[in-house]
Design a protein around this motif. Structure first.
Motif, short mmCIF file in Angstrom:
data_model
loop_
_atom_site.label_atom_id
_atom_site.label_comp_id
_atom_site.label_asym_id
_atom_site.label_seq_id
_atom_site.Cartn_x
_atom_site.Cartn_y
_atom_site.Cartn_z
N MET A 86 -4.12 63.45 68.35
CA MET A 86 -3.55 62.27 67.74
C MET A 86 -2.05 62.29 68.00
SD MET A 86 -3.68 60.92 63.81
CE MET A 86 -5.44 60.75 63.89
N ALA A 87 -1.52 61.16 68.43
CA ALA A 87 -0.10 61.03 68.69
C ALA A 87 0.66 60.80 67.39
CB ALA A 87 0.17 59.87 69.64
N VAL A 88 1.89 61.25 67.36
CA VAL A 88 2.77 61.03 66.23
C VAL A 88 3.93 60.19 66.73
CG1 VAL A 88 4.30 62.11 64.55
CG2 VAL A 88 2.13 63.20 65.15
N MET A 89 4.26 59.11 66.00
CA MET A 89 5.36 58.22 66.39
C MET A 89 6.31 58.06 65.23
SD MET A 89 3.51 55.06 68.24
CE MET A 89 2.50 55.28 69.68
N THR A 90 7.56 57.84 65.57
CA THR A 90 8.55 57.47 64.57
C THR A 90 8.72 55.96 64.68
OG1 THR A 90 9.69 59.58 64.76
CG2 THR A 90 10.94 57.74 63.84
N LEU A 91 8.62 55.29 63.57
CA LEU A 91 8.70 53.83 63.55
C LEU A 91 9.87 53.41 62.68
CD1 LEU A 91 7.26 51.16 64.30
CD2 LEU A 91 5.94 51.44 62.20
N ARG A 92 10.77 52.62 63.25
CA ARG A 92 11.89 52.10 62.48
C ARG A 92 11.55 50.67 62.06
NH1 ARG A 92 14.33 54.84 66.64
NH2 ARG A 92 14.77 52.95 67.81
N ILE A 93 11.56 50.42 60.76
CA ILE A 93 11.22 49.13 60.20
C ILE A 93 12.49 48.51 59.62
CG2 ILE A 93 9.88 47.96 58.38
CD1 ILE A 93 8.11 49.10 60.54
N PRO A 94 12.75 47.26 59.94
CA PRO A 94 13.92 46.60 59.33
C PRO A 94 13.78 46.58 57.81
CG PRO A 94 13.03 45.25 61.12
CD PRO A 94 12.06 46.38 60.88
N ASP A 95 14.90 46.74 57.13
CA ASP A 95 14.89 46.78 55.66
C ASP A 95 14.22 45.56 55.06
OD1 ASP A 95 16.20 49.21 55.64
OD2 ASP A 95 18.19 48.30 55.46
N ASP A 96 14.42 44.39 55.66
CA ASP A 96 13.86 43.17 55.08
C ASP A 96 12.33 43.08 55.24
OD1 ASP A 96 14.21 42.81 57.87
OD2 ASP A 96 14.27 40.64 57.65
N LEU A 97 11.74 43.92 56.06
CA LEU A 97 10.30 43.93 56.26
C LEU A 97 9.61 45.07 55.50
CD1 LEU A 97 7.99 42.56 57.79
CD2 LEU A 97 8.55 43.97 59.76
N ASP A 98 10.38 46.06 55.12
CA ASP A 98 9.84 47.25 54.48
C ASP A 98 9.02 46.94 53.22
OD1 ASP A 98 9.71 50.22 54.07
OD2 ASP A 98 10.90 49.70 52.30
N LEU A 99 9.59 46.18 52.32
CA LEU A 99 8.90 45.90 51.06
C LEU A 99 7.61 45.11 51.28
CD1 LEU A 99 11.86 45.08 48.65
CD2 LEU A 99 10.44 47.14 48.72
N ALA A 100 7.62 44.17 52.23
CA ALA A 100 6.42 43.38 52.50
C ALA A 100 5.30 44.26 53.06
CB ALA A 100 6.74 42.24 53.47
N ILE A 101 5.66 45.19 53.93
CA ILE A 101 4.64 46.09 54.49
C ILE A 101 4.08 46.99 53.41
CG2 ILE A 101 4.28 48.03 56.06
CD1 ILE A 101 6.27 46.68 57.96
#
Length: 63
Positions: free
Chosen positions: A1-16
């Motif tokens: 299984m691959a491991v990735m680092t994902l950067r999420i914009p602050d304005d999308l974080d809460l919705a996700i």
């Protein structure tokens, strides 16, 4: 299984995070499900561009 680092914009974080909670999924499972759904749609779009879209009728999301 691959491991990735994902950067999420602050304005999308809460919705996700809210979406994952509402779906009863872990944050990881929610993001994997969204990525898998998009990969399938992308592949279906490629088939449709090749004129094979009719073969996909009734198989899920519309193109």
């Amino acid at each position: 299984m691959a491991v990735m680092t994902l950067r999420i914009p602050d304005d999308l974080d809460l919705a996700i995070r809210a979406g994952a909670t509402a779906a009863g999924l872990s944050l990881n499972a929610y993001i994997v499900r969204a990525a898998r759904r998009q990969a399938v749609l992308d592949a279906a779009q490629q088939l449709a561009e090749l004129g094979l879209g009719e073969l996909l009728c009734g198989e899920g999301d519309t193109l």
